[in-house]
Design an enzyme around this catalytic site. Structure first.
Site, PDB file in Angstrom:
ATOM      1  N   HIS A 126       0.811  -1.229   0.000  1.00  0.00           N
ATOM      2  CA  HIS A 126       0.000   0.000   0.000  1.00  0.00           C
ATOM      3  C   HIS A 126       0.833   1.264   0.000  1.00  0.00           C
ATOM      4  CE1 HIS A 126      -3.307  -2.685   1.918  1.00  0.00           C
ATOM      5  NE2 HIS A 126      -3.263  -2.813   0.610  1.00  0.00           N
ATOM      6  N   CYS A 134       4.052  12.653  -7.825  1.00  0.00           N
ATOM      7  CA  CYS A 134       3.419  13.657  -8.682  1.00  0.00           C
ATOM      8  C   CYS A 134       2.184  13.074  -9.365  1.00  0.00           C
ATOM      9  CB  CYS A 134       4.413  14.132  -9.755  1.00  0.00           C
ATOM     10  SG  CYS A 134       3.657  15.295 -10.910  1.00  0.00           S
ATOM     11  N   SER A 195      -6.433  -7.522  10.407  1.00  0.00           N
ATOM     12  CA  SER A 195      -7.854  -7.902  10.580  1.00  0.00           C
ATOM     13  C   SER A 195      -8.329  -8.700   9.383  1.00  0.00           C
ATOM     14  CB  SER A 195      -8.713  -6.642  10.731  1.00  0.00           C
ATOM     15  OG  SER A 195      -8.547  -5.823   9.569  1.00  0.00           O
TER      16      SER A 195
END
Ligand code: BV8
Length: 246
Positions: A126, A134, A195
């Site tokens: 992630h 940019c 989780s």
């Protein structure tokens, strides 16, 4: 003071730990909890800021709507993170990378604490809160703890955004594919402090299991993944992980 008994690490897991050559680890926010990084769910209120849940703040819609608000949210979190250090869980995983011929560490976290503990070749599914990207030319800029982040792209002058995968965005090419390949090849898979609600990351232990790996979860709470695991070690990552490799 509640006396929390140490989780029993099975003889089977210990045997597999010493005999495996291909090990895969997926971590989530829980691995950084003992460093003081708030998790998103589990163990208290989910991360809410200025009345908005994190799934809204960290979403592609919010980015389109109000880039400044997204930067304010990430600036706030980066300032929290700047003073935090890796905990024994990060340190133990950094040690594990030298124990196996093939060791893959995949994280959903964007805090950079695995690298700070010495882990190398971390697959960051992630992205990373310490990088800006940019929106036009995709040029990336490291954001250091003690300097202001650049206001605009130094290459083309357009606006910058956090180099983080927001909800509703595709994961960067390559990382997920590499992670899925390693998950399918591993003999032993650890799922630490997640989780298991966010996809496609949460699908990786399922790939490992389907390919015949022994899957071990480390979490104080049960998750949707617990039933699929061969072993569930109930406890905090910083306390449990050092017990496995002894
Ligand atoms: C995607 C960066 C294809 C940002 C993150 C509707 C529209 C669009 C997409 C979706 C949709 N519905 C569902 C989806 C898919 C969505 C998703 O899965 N949503 C969930 C909420 C249902 N996924 C996506 O959007 C992904 N992209 O699918 O692209 C696509 C594209 C367009 C349209 C359709 C599909 C992108 C997901 C990535 C989002 N970015 N992070 C930021 O950080 O702000 S995700 C973010 O939340 C984290 O990175 C992490 O991955 C996730 C939180 O999960 P955990 O890490 O597990 O943390 P959590 O707090 O939940 O749990 C902590 C655990 O630790 C608990 O179990 C707790 O018990 C445990 N714990 C606590 N203390 C300890 C501990 N464990 C051990 N030791 C301790 N001491």
């Amino acid at each position: 003071m509640q006396n929390i008994a140490e989780p029993i690490v099975s003889a089977e897991l210990r045997r597999r730990f010493v005999s495996s050559t291909r090990v895969f680890v997926l971590t989530g926010a829980g691995v950084s909890a003992e460093s003081g990084v708030p998790t998103f769910r589990g163990g208290g209120d989910s991360e809410v800021w200025k009345g908005l849940p994190f799934e809204v703040l960290s979403s592609t819609e919010m980015l389109q709507l109000d880039l400044a608000a997204v930067w304010e949210w990430f600036d706030y979190r980066r300032n929290l993170l700047g003073i935090l250090e890796p905990n024994p869980a990060h340190q133990e995983l950094a040690r594990w990378q030298h124990l196996f011929p093939e060791f893959t560490l995949v994280t959903q976290n964007i805090d950079g604490l695995h690298q700070k503990a010495g882990s190398q070749r971390v697959i960051e599914l992630h992205g990373n809160i310490w990088r800006a990207r940019c929106i036009s030319c995709h040029w990336c800029h490291e954001i250091s703890v003690d300097a202001d982040r650049p206001e605009a792209c130094l290459q083309c002058g357009d606006r910058l955004r956090p180099d983080v995968v927001l909800f509703g965005e595709l994961l960067p090419r390559g990382g997920l594919e590499r992670a899925a390949e390693k998950a399918a090849q591993c003999q032993l898979c650890f799922v630490v402090g997640t989780s298991a609600l966010v996809y496609p990351a949460a699908g990786l232990p399922e790939i490992a299991k389907a390919a015949g790996a022994f899957v071990c979860e480390v979490n104080p709470e049960r998750t949707p993944l617990s039933a699929l695991c061969d072993e569930v070690l109930t406890g905090k990552a910083g306390e449990v992980l050092p017990l496995i490799g002894i």
